[in-house]
Design a protein around this motif. Structure first.
Motif, PDB file in Angstrom:
ATOM      1  N   THR A 190       1.167  -1.507   0.171  1.00 12.04           N
ATOM      2  CA  THR A 190       0.502  -0.113   0.302  1.00 12.04           C
ATOM      3  C   THR A 190       1.331   1.276   0.310  1.00 12.04           C
ATOM      4  OG1 THR A 190      -1.624  -0.943   0.899  1.00 12.04           O
ATOM      5  CG2 THR A 190      -1.963   1.126   1.581  1.00 12.04           C
ATOM      6  N   ASN A 191       1.780   1.169   0.322  1.00 18.88           N
ATOM      7  CA  ASN A 191       3.085   2.711   0.840  1.00 18.88           C
ATOM      8  C   ASN A 191       3.290   2.596  -0.463  1.00 18.88           C
ATOM      9  OD1 ASN A 191       2.077   2.555   3.519  1.00 18.88           O
ATOM     10  ND2 ASN A 191       3.591   1.680   4.943  1.00 18.88           N
ATOM     11  N   GLU A 192       3.920   1.431  -1.078  1.00 23.14           N
ATOM     12  CA  GLU A 192       4.663   1.566  -2.598  1.00 23.14           C
ATOM     13  C   GLU A 192       4.278   2.824  -3.271  1.00 23.14           C
ATOM     14  OE1 GLU A 192       7.856  -0.922  -3.979  1.00 23.14           O
ATOM     15  OE2 GLU A 192       8.656  -0.808  -1.850  1.00 23.14           O
ATOM     16  N   MET A 193       2.665   1.723  -3.400  1.00 21.29           N
ATOM     17  CA  MET A 193       1.882   2.345  -4.759  1.00 21.29           C
ATOM     18  C   MET A 193       1.156   4.013  -4.404  1.00 21.29           C
ATOM     19  SD  MET A 193       1.197   0.146  -6.614  1.00 21.29           S
ATOM     20  CE  MET A 193      -0.665   1.089  -7.549  1.00 21.29           C
ATOM     21  N   LYS A 194       1.610   4.461  -3.042  1.00 24.92           N
ATOM     22  CA  LYS A 194       0.723   5.737  -2.726  1.00 24.92           C
ATOM     23  C   LYS A 194       2.328   7.091  -3.942  1.00 24.92           C
ATOM     24  CE  LYS A 194      -1.146   4.973   1.844  1.00 24.92           C
ATOM     25  NZ  LYS A 194      -0.951   5.320   3.655  1.00 24.92           N
ATOM     26  N   GLY A 195       1.792   7.053  -4.597  1.00 25.44           N
ATOM     27  CA  GLY A 195       2.485   8.581  -4.806  1.00 25.44           C
ATOM     28  C   GLY A 195       2.399   8.266  -6.955  1.00 25.44           C
ATOM     29  N   GLN A 196       2.546   6.532  -6.678  1.00 27.32           N
ATOM     30  CA  GLN A 196       2.582   6.206  -8.432  1.00 27.32           C
ATOM     31  C   GLN A 196       1.048   7.143  -8.670  1.00 27.32           C
ATOM     32  OE1 GLN A 196       4.769   2.148  -9.245  1.00 27.32           O
ATOM     33  NE2 GLN A 196       4.657   2.527  -6.775  1.00 27.32           N
ATOM     34  N   ARG A 197       1.867   6.065 -10.570  1.00 31.33           N
ATOM     35  CA  ARG A 197       0.888   6.320 -11.030  1.00 31.33           C
ATOM     36  C   ARG A 197       0.189   5.504 -11.685  1.00 31.33           C
ATOM     37  NH1 ARG A 197       2.410   9.840 -15.485  1.00 31.33           N
ATOM     38  NH2 ARG A 197       4.203   8.810 -14.960  1.00 31.33           N
ATOM     39  N   MET A 198      -1.192   4.469 -11.951  1.00 30.72           N
ATOM     40  CA  MET A 198      -1.460   3.473 -12.504  1.00 30.72           C
ATOM     41  C   MET A 198      -1.973   3.635 -14.532  1.00 30.72           C
ATOM     42  SD  MET A 198      -4.068   0.606 -11.913  1.00 30.72           S
ATOM     43  CE  MET A 198      -4.793   1.041 -12.850  1.00 30.72           C
ATOM     44  N   LEU A 199      -1.320   3.066 -14.888  1.00 28.61           N
ATOM     45  CA  LEU A 199      -1.471   2.720 -16.058  1.00 28.61           C
ATOM     46  C   LEU A 199      -3.145   2.200 -16.597  1.00 28.61           C
ATOM     47  CD1 LEU A 199      -1.734   4.387 -19.048  1.00 28.61           C
ATOM     48  CD2 LEU A 199      -0.129   2.328 -19.587  1.00 28.61           C
ATOM     49  N   ILE A 200      -3.837   2.364 -17.052  1.00 29.49           N
ATOM     50  CA  ILE A 200      -4.787   0.992 -17.283  1.00 29.49           C
ATOM     51  C   ILE A 200      -4.502   0.470 -18.259  1.00 29.49           C
ATOM     52  CG2 ILE A 200      -7.093   0.735 -17.616  1.00 29.49           C
ATOM     53  CD1 ILE A 200      -7.673   2.804 -16.010  1.00 29.49           C
ATOM     54  N   ALA A 201      -4.553  -1.202 -18.309  1.00 36.09           N
ATOM     55  CA  ALA A 201      -3.850  -1.960 -19.431  1.00 36.09           C
ATOM     56  C   ALA A 201      -4.552  -1.704 -19.850  1.00 36.09           C
ATOM     57  CB  ALA A 201      -2.980  -2.623 -19.334  1.00 36.09           C
ATOM     58  N   ASP A 202      -5.829  -2.835 -19.406  1.00 37.63           N
ATOM     59  CA  ASP A 202      -6.855  -3.365 -19.711  1.00 37.63           C
ATOM     60  C   ASP A 202      -8.238  -3.570 -18.546  1.00 37.63           C
ATOM     61  OD1 ASP A 202      -8.627  -5.373 -21.082  1.00 37.63           O
ATOM     62  OD2 ASP A 202      -8.115  -7.120 -20.689  1.00 37.63           O
ATOM     63  N   GLY A 203      -9.379  -3.290 -19.326  1.00 39.86           N
ATOM     64  CA  GLY A 203     -10.366  -2.907 -18.243  1.00 39.86           C
ATOM     65  C   GLY A 203     -10.463  -1.710 -18.318  1.00 39.86           C
ATOM     66  N   HIS A 204     -10.801  -0.817 -18.822  1.00 35.84           N
ATOM     67  CA  HIS A 204     -11.309   0.732 -18.918  1.00 35.84           C
ATOM     68  C   HIS A 204     -12.918   0.383 -18.468  1.00 35.84           C
ATOM     69  CE1 HIS A 204      -7.545   1.041 -21.445  1.00 35.84           C
ATOM     70  NE2 HIS A 204      -7.517   2.503 -21.013  1.00 35.84           N
ATOM     71  N   HIS A 205     -13.581  -0.189 -19.545  1.00 37.04           N
ATOM     72  CA  HIS A 205     -15.427  -0.137 -19.317  1.00 37.04           C
ATOM     73  C   HIS A 205     -15.641  -0.209 -17.652  1.00 37.04           C
ATOM     74  CE1 HIS A 205     -14.545  -1.109 -23.441  1.00 37.04           C
ATOM     75  NE2 HIS A 205     -15.894   0.035 -23.675  1.00 37.04           N
ATOM     76  N   ARG A 206     -14.860  -1.235 -17.360  1.00 35.82           N
ATOM     77  CA  ARG A 206     -14.822  -1.406 -15.298  1.00 35.82           C
ATOM     78  C   ARG A 206     -14.356  -1.217 -14.596  1.00 35.82           C
ATOM     79  NH1 ARG A 206     -12.018  -7.685 -16.394  1.00 35.82           N
ATOM     80  NH2 ARG A 206     -12.009  -6.396 -18.364  1.00 35.82           N
ATOM     81  N   TYR A 207     -13.192  -0.188 -15.469  1.00 34.57           N
ATOM     82  CA  TYR A 207     -13.291   0.780 -14.178  1.00 34.57           C
ATOM     83  C   TYR A 207     -13.868   1.756 -13.814  1.00 34.57           C
ATOM     84  CZ  TYR A 207     -10.421   4.507 -11.972  1.00 34.57           C
ATOM     85  OH  TYR A 207      -9.880   5.846 -11.170  1.00 34.57           O
ATOM     86  N   GLU A 208     -14.106   2.402 -15.402  1.00 34.25           N
ATOM     87  CA  GLU A 208     -15.053   3.867 -15.557  1.00 34.25           C
ATOM     88  C   GLU A 208     -16.691   3.519 -14.473  1.00 34.25           C
ATOM     89  OE1 GLU A 208     -15.080   5.195 -19.536  1.00 34.25           O
ATOM     90  OE2 GLU A 208     -12.468   5.446 -19.824  1.00 34.25           O
ATOM     91  N   THR A 209     -17.142   2.398 -14.893  1.00 36.70           N
ATOM     92  CA  THR A 209     -18.260   1.882 -14.446  1.00 36.70           C
ATOM     93  C   THR A 209     -17.901   1.778 -12.803  1.00 36.70           C
ATOM     94  OG1 THR A 209     -18.978   0.667 -15.930  1.00 36.70           O
ATOM     95  CG2 THR A 209     -19.451  -0.207 -14.794  1.00 36.70           C
ATOM     96  N   ALA A 210     -16.948   1.366 -12.519  1.00 32.56           N
ATOM     97  CA  ALA A 210     -16.815   1.282 -11.183  1.00 32.56           C
ATOM     98  C   ALA A 210     -16.459   2.393 -10.682  1.00 32.56           C
ATOM     99  CB  ALA A 210     -16.222   0.260 -10.470  1.00 32.56           C
ATOM    100  N   PHE A 211     -16.195   3.882 -11.161  1.00 35.66           N
ATOM    101  CA  PHE A 211     -16.206   4.852 -10.613  1.00 35.66           C
ATOM    102  C   PHE A 211     -17.646   5.682 -10.422  1.00 35.66           C
ATOM    103  CE2 PHE A 211     -15.593   9.551 -12.009  1.00 35.66           C
ATOM    104  CZ  PHE A 211     -15.557   9.833 -10.375  1.00 35.66           C
ATOM    105  N   ASN A 212     -18.016   5.209 -12.032  1.00 44.91           N
ATOM    106  CA  ASN A 212     -19.376   5.923 -11.695  1.00 44.91           C
ATOM    107  C   ASN A 212     -20.890   5.878 -10.209  1.00 44.91           C
ATOM    108  OD1 ASN A 212     -19.130   7.393 -13.893  1.00 44.91           O
ATOM    109  ND2 ASN A 212     -19.367   6.044 -15.994  1.00 44.91           N
ATOM    110  N   TYR A 213     -20.154   4.185 -10.276  1.00 42.93           N
ATOM    111  CA  TYR A 213     -20.756   3.515  -9.458  1.00 42.93           C
ATOM    112  C   TYR A 213     -20.609   4.074  -7.844  1.00 42.93           C
ATOM    113  CZ  TYR A 213     -23.047  -0.460  -6.155  1.00 42.93           C
ATOM    114  OH  TYR A 213     -23.412  -1.299  -5.779  1.00 42.93           O
TER     115      TYR A 213
END
Length: 392
Positions: A190-213
């Motif tokens: 968890t701590n090492e992921m802080k301050g990083q960026r994450m590129l969505i490789a696959d699952g744009h639909h699922r991510y955007e749906t989860a954000f809307n949810y």
């Protein structure tokens, strides 16, 4: 800041005579009707939850999920991350890709922490939103790429991971799934992921749906997360294939297409598909017509720096009238599969592309560029069913 945390996963409790292969599946968007029928032969396969709507809703699937938990077919872990390793072979070379599965807090792309790289289809997102509303559970993982983990963290992950499942699929890919529940290690992740960026490789639909949810449920903390598998950018098994375009049109002849394409792009005819493919790395794309002619093509416009964008704007839209509904476009990630389909006369034109480079994807996304749909195919796919993330 990227928030990536452990969660109490629900995962299959296997009988003594049961194989995990009966419970899992590739993601919903790569399963055809025949394969789906085979997967559903097992009454506890994940596709009974992900791909069994009734009138567009998943109320009956929710009842099935609840029954699996009640009868012990799924068991609940303590807060954990999971290590998901896939070993696969391409052209005689063996690769291993390793990702960490956890719960990722969703947020607006505008924050600059979660970076998309492709456009999406609104109709698909509508179906996946109904799935979340009814199931209140993330059944499938998105696939993200992080900027990397420290050597010490990688050592700690390897030493603490406990094997849970192993399965080799029909394509020869070995899937190994392990649990990570040591609090010291989960905190490090968890701590090492802080301050990083994450590129969505696959699952744009699922991510955007989860954000809307999450926006529909602003007061519910659990509903602000999505199930995610994150792979470091320097992972040696991070393989990206192109997604070739196959066109069918009743409005544009081959002769007209060649003339129009040649007016915007530099093209060079080749003697065969083999020659075209051999020389492809020095060009933006290859063209295979139904009549057998093959070409290499490139744009000399420096602003046209992405092959899928060139194909979309200057061929699919401008030549074939995509926006007017005059052409049907399908996709295939395998060149040999494209060659077979063209040899069988199934399509008017195949646009053959080079494998995308991860650095170029990062660079373009950092500039705010969104790539056309199906620009990348990260191989192999992240399979579903190893673990579920409930939001209640």
């Amino acid at each position: 800041m990227v928030t990536f945390v452990p969660f109490p996963g629900y995962r299959p409790a296997l009988r003594k005579d049961e194989d995990i292969g009966g419970r899992i599946s590739p993601p919903y968007d790569v399963i055809d009707a025949e394969y789906l029928e085979r997967l559903k032969a097992d009454g506890h396969n994940i596709t009974h939850l992900t791909l069994d709507p009734k009138n567009g809703r998943y109320v009956e699937s929710r009842k099935k999920l609840d029954s699996w938990i009640a009868d012990g077919s799924l068991v609940r872990d303590e807060d954990s991350f999971y290590l998901y390793r896939q070993r696969f072979t391409i052209d005689g070379n063996t690769f291993t890709r390793t990702g960490i599965v956890g719960a990722l807090r969703t947020e607006s792309y505008d924050n600059g922490n979660i970076i998309p790289h492709e456009e999406t289809f609104s109709k698909v997102k509508e179906d996946r939103l109904n799935l979340l509303r009814d199931m209140e559970t993330h059944l499938e993982s998105i696939f993200g790429i992080s900027e990397g983990f420290s050597e010490e963290l990688n050592r700690q992950i390897e030493s603490s991971a406990v094997p849970l499942y192993s399965y080799t699929d029909e394509n020869g890919t070995e899937h190994m799934f392990l649990g990570i529940s040591d609090g010291t290690v989960t905190d490090m992740i968890t701590n090492e992921m802080k301050g990083q960026r994450m590129l969505i490789a696959d699952g744009h639909h699922r991510y955007e749906t989860a954000f809307n949810y999450s926006l529909e449920n602003p007061d519910d903390e659990l509903k602000g997360y999505v199930l995610a598998t994150i792979v470091p950018a320097d992972d040696p098994g991070l393989v990206i294939w192109p997604t070739h375009r196959l066109l069918n049109s009743e409005c544009v002849s081959e002769r007209t297409a060649v003339e129009k394409i040649g007016s915007d792009l530099t093209i060079q005819e080749t003697a065969s598909a083999d020659e075209m493919y051999e020389k492809l790395p020095d060009w933006h794309m290859g063209l295979m017509f139904k009549g057998g002619r093959t070409f290499l093509a490139r744009s000399d416009d420096p602003s046209m720096d992405l092959d899928t964008y060139i194909a979309q704007e200057l061929i699919i839209k401008k030549v074939y009238g995509y926006e007017n509904g005059e052409v049907v476009v399908t996709f295939d990630a395998g060149f040999e599969s494209v060659r077979r389909r063209m040899a069988a006369g199934k399509h008017d034109l195949a646009i053959v592309l080079n494998p995308p480079q991860l650095k170029k994807i990062w660079d373009l996304c950092a500039k705010g560029r969104r790539m056309p749909k199906k620009t990348t195919f990260f191989y192999p796919k992240i399979w579903s069913g190893f673990v579920l993330c409930k939001m209640v």
